[in-house]
Design a protein around this motif. Structure first.
Motif, PDB file in Angstrom:
ATOM      1  N   PHE A   1      -6.106   2.056  -2.610  1.00  0.00           N
ATOM      2  CA  PHE A   1      -6.749   1.803  -1.313  1.00  0.00           C
ATOM      3  C   PHE A   1      -7.358   3.075  -0.729  1.00  0.00           C
ATOM      4  N   GLY A   2      -7.489   4.106  -1.559  1.00  0.00           N
ATOM      5  CA  GLY A   2      -8.138   5.343  -1.137  1.00  0.00           C
ATOM      6  C   GLY A   2      -7.291   6.224  -0.245  1.00  0.00           C
ATOM      7  N   LEU A   3      -5.978   6.053  -0.301  1.00  0.00           N
ATOM      8  CA  LEU A   3      -5.092   6.844   0.548  1.00  0.00           C
ATOM      9  C   LEU A   3      -4.324   7.871  -0.266  1.00  0.00           C
ATOM     10  N   GLU A   4      -4.095   9.025   0.344  1.00  0.00           N
ATOM     11  CA  GLU A   4      -3.239  10.038  -0.251  1.00  0.00           C
ATOM     12  C   GLU A   4      -2.017  10.185   0.624  1.00  0.00           C
ATOM     13  N   LEU A   5      -0.838  10.097  -0.006  1.00  0.00           N
ATOM     14  CA  LEU A   5       0.412  10.304   0.710  1.00  0.00           C
ATOM     15  C   LEU A   5       0.850  11.747   0.522  1.00  0.00           C
TER      16      LEU A   5
ATOM     17  N   ALA B   1       6.397   4.343   4.658  1.00  0.00           N
ATOM     18  CA  ALA B   1       7.411   3.337   4.383  1.00  0.00           C
ATOM     19  C   ALA B   1       8.721   4.106   4.252  1.00  0.00           C
ATOM     20  N   ARG B   2       9.762   3.641   4.921  1.00  0.00           N
ATOM     21  CA  ARG B   2      11.055   4.340   4.884  1.00  0.00           C
ATOM     22  C   ARG B   2      11.715   4.258   3.511  1.00  0.00           C
ATOM     23  N   TYR B   3      11.520   3.153   2.801  1.00  0.00           N
ATOM     24  CA  TYR B   3      12.219   2.907   1.542  1.00  0.00           C
ATOM     25  C   TYR B   3      11.439   1.902   0.720  1.00  0.00           C
ATOM     26  N   GLY B   4      11.830   1.709  -0.531  1.00  0.00           N
ATOM     27  CA  GLY B   4      11.225   0.687  -1.381  1.00  0.00           C
ATOM     28  C   GLY B   4      10.122   1.173  -2.294  1.00  0.00           C
ATOM     29  N   HIS B   5       9.973   2.469  -2.435  1.00  0.00           N
ATOM     30  CA  HIS B   5       8.876   3.009  -3.231  1.00  0.00           C
ATOM     31  C   HIS B   5       9.074   2.833  -4.731  1.00  0.00           C
ATOM     32  N   SER B   6       7.990   2.483  -5.406  1.00  0.00           N
ATOM     33  CA  SER B   6       7.980   2.523  -6.858  1.00  0.00           C
ATOM     34  C   SER B   6       7.292   3.805  -7.325  1.00  0.00           C
ATOM     35  N   ILE B   7       6.684   4.513  -6.394  1.00  0.00           N
ATOM     36  CA  ILE B   7       6.058   5.808  -6.687  1.00  0.00           C
ATOM     37  C   ILE B   7       6.986   6.910  -6.165  1.00  0.00           C
ATOM     38  N   PRO B   8       6.948   8.081  -6.779  1.00  0.00           N
ATOM     39  CA  PRO B   8       7.864   9.141  -6.328  1.00  0.00           C
ATOM     40  C   PRO B   8       7.489   9.681  -4.952  1.00  0.00           C
ATOM     41  N   VAL B   9       8.458   9.697  -4.059  1.00  0.00           N
ATOM     42  CA  VAL B   9       8.330  10.357  -2.766  1.00  0.00           C
ATOM     43  C   VAL B   9       9.667  11.032  -2.458  1.00  0.00           C
ATOM     44  N   LEU B  10       9.604  12.123  -1.745  1.00  0.00           N
ATOM     45  CA  LEU B  10      10.823  12.810  -1.326  1.00  0.00           C
ATOM     46  C   LEU B  10      11.381  12.114  -0.093  1.00  0.00           C
ATOM     47  N   GLN B  11      12.683  12.133   0.046  1.00  0.00           N
ATOM     48  CA  GLN B  11      13.319  11.614   1.251  1.00  0.00           C
ATOM     49  C   GLN B  11      13.750  12.801   2.104  1.00  0.00           C
TER      50      GLN B  11
ATOM     51  N   ASP C   1       4.069  14.559   0.262  1.00  0.00           N
ATOM     52  CA  ASP C   1       5.257  14.523  -0.595  1.00  0.00           C
ATOM     53  C   ASP C   1       6.330  13.562  -0.094  1.00  0.00           C
ATOM     54  N   TYR C   2       6.359  13.311   1.209  1.00  0.00           N
ATOM     55  CA  TYR C   2       7.374  12.444   1.808  1.00  0.00           C
ATOM     56  C   TYR C   2       6.884  11.017   2.047  1.00  0.00           C
ATOM     57  N   GLY C   3       5.674  10.720   1.589  1.00  0.00           N
ATOM     58  CA  GLY C   3       5.161   9.359   1.687  1.00  0.00           C
ATOM     59  C   GLY C   3       4.364   9.062   2.949  1.00  0.00           C
ATOM     60  N   PHE C   4       4.058  10.071   3.759  1.00  0.00           N
ATOM     61  CA  PHE C   4       3.287   9.859   4.983  1.00  0.00           C
ATOM     62  C   PHE C   4       1.790   9.882   4.694  1.00  0.00           C
ATOM     63  N   CYS C   5       1.049   9.083   5.456  1.00  0.00           N
ATOM     64  CA  CYS C   5      -0.411   9.176   5.467  1.00  0.00           C
ATOM     65  C   CYS C   5      -0.882   9.011   6.901  1.00  0.00           C
ATOM     66  N   ASP C   6      -2.120   9.326   7.133  1.00  0.00           N
ATOM     67  CA  ASP C   6      -2.708   9.204   8.459  1.00  0.00           C
ATOM     68  C   ASP C   6      -2.829   7.720   8.823  1.00  0.00           C
TER      69      ASP C   6
ATOM     70  N   ILE D   1       0.826  -1.206   0.000  1.00  0.00           N
ATOM     71  CA  ILE D   1       0.000   0.000   0.000  1.00  0.00           C
ATOM     72  C   ILE D   1       0.864   1.261   0.000  1.00  0.00           C
ATOM     73  N   LEU D   2       1.785   1.372   0.960  1.00  0.00           N
ATOM     74  CA  LEU D   2       2.536   2.612   1.136  1.00  0.00           C
ATOM     75  C   LEU D   2       3.648   2.816   0.106  1.00  0.00           C
ATOM     76  N   ARG D   3       4.171   1.738  -0.448  1.00  0.00           N
ATOM     77  CA  ARG D   3       5.273   1.860  -1.407  1.00  0.00           C
ATOM     78  C   ARG D   3       4.815   1.936  -2.854  1.00  0.00           C
ATOM     79  N   HIS D   4       3.675   1.297  -3.145  1.00  0.00           N
ATOM     80  CA  HIS D   4       3.340   1.103  -4.548  1.00  0.00           C
ATOM     81  C   HIS D   4       1.955   1.593  -4.987  1.00  0.00           C
ATOM     82  N   SER D   5       0.936   1.447  -4.155  1.00  0.00           N
ATOM     83  CA  SER D   5      -0.409   1.749  -4.663  1.00  0.00           C
ATOM     84  C   SER D   5      -1.351   2.333  -3.605  1.00  0.00           C
TER      85      SER D   5
END
Length: 185
Positions: free
Chosen positions: A24-28, A78-88, A30-35, A16-20
């Motif tokens: 699942f109806g979630l918005e991350l 997710a700290r790492y492993g993204h296939s979607i763009p997120v800032l670190q 810019d840094y990949g965080f969600c509620d 969910i957090l790294r790829h799609s």
């Protein structure tokens, strides 16, 4: 929750957090965080996960040997492993002289030709210690570790970012930066 269910839940959260997240109806952000409450509700909506609680997710994040997740207040990523763009987040830390990459023998020939590539992810994953990289390598048949000279990689144009808990992310690494191959059993 038993160990097997923890592993399955961790893999599902990673998906969910790294790829799609949108699936699942979630918005991350810019840094990949969600509620974390929204993540819990999205998971509970899936078959076989109706019993999952926010506390289960917090416990999983706190005790995971790979430390895949970071929780800040009521936000999770997710700290790492993204296939979607997120800032670190920029964590200032000196790049170690050597880092380790877990892989397998079947990939070695291609790696020796073109180097270590992110493949379907945004960055290459590296570890500060052989033991941590071994966790990634042992997911496949005939695992091995590659010891990387960060100095050689940087001279070739690679950049590194510390993701936390021994994990480093980098751009593609040239074959010349691989200074040792370590067979695992």
């Amino acid at each position: 929750m038993n160990k097997r269910d923890e592993v399955k839940l961790s893999s599902f959260i990673a998906k969910i957090l790294r790829h799609s997240p949108q699936k699942f109806g979630l918005e991350l952000d810019d840094y990949g965080f969600c509620d974390i409450t929204e993540l819990t509700n999205a998971i509970k909506f899936q078959p076989n996960w109706k019993q999952v609680t926010e506390e289960d997710i917090r416990q999983l994040a706190a005790t995971s040997p790979k430390q895949r997740y970071l929780i800040k207040d009521n936000q999770i990523k997710a700290r790492y492993g993204h296939s979607i763009p997120v800032l670190q987040e920029t964590l200032s830390r000196q790049v170690p002289a050597h880092l380790y990459h877990g892989t397998h023998e079947a990939a070695l020939e291609a790696i020796k030709k073109v180097g270590i590539l992110p493949m379907g992810r945004q960055q290459v994953h590296l570890s500060e210690s052989p033991s941590f990289a071994t966790l990634a390598a042992k997911r496949r048949k005939n695992p091995l570790l590659l010891k990387i000279s960060t100095e050689i990689a940087i001279e070739a144009g690679a950049t590194f970012q510390f993701a936390g808990n021994e994990v480093w992310l980098s751009t593609s690494l040239p074959p010349s930066s691989i200074i040792e191959e370590i067979q695992l059993k």
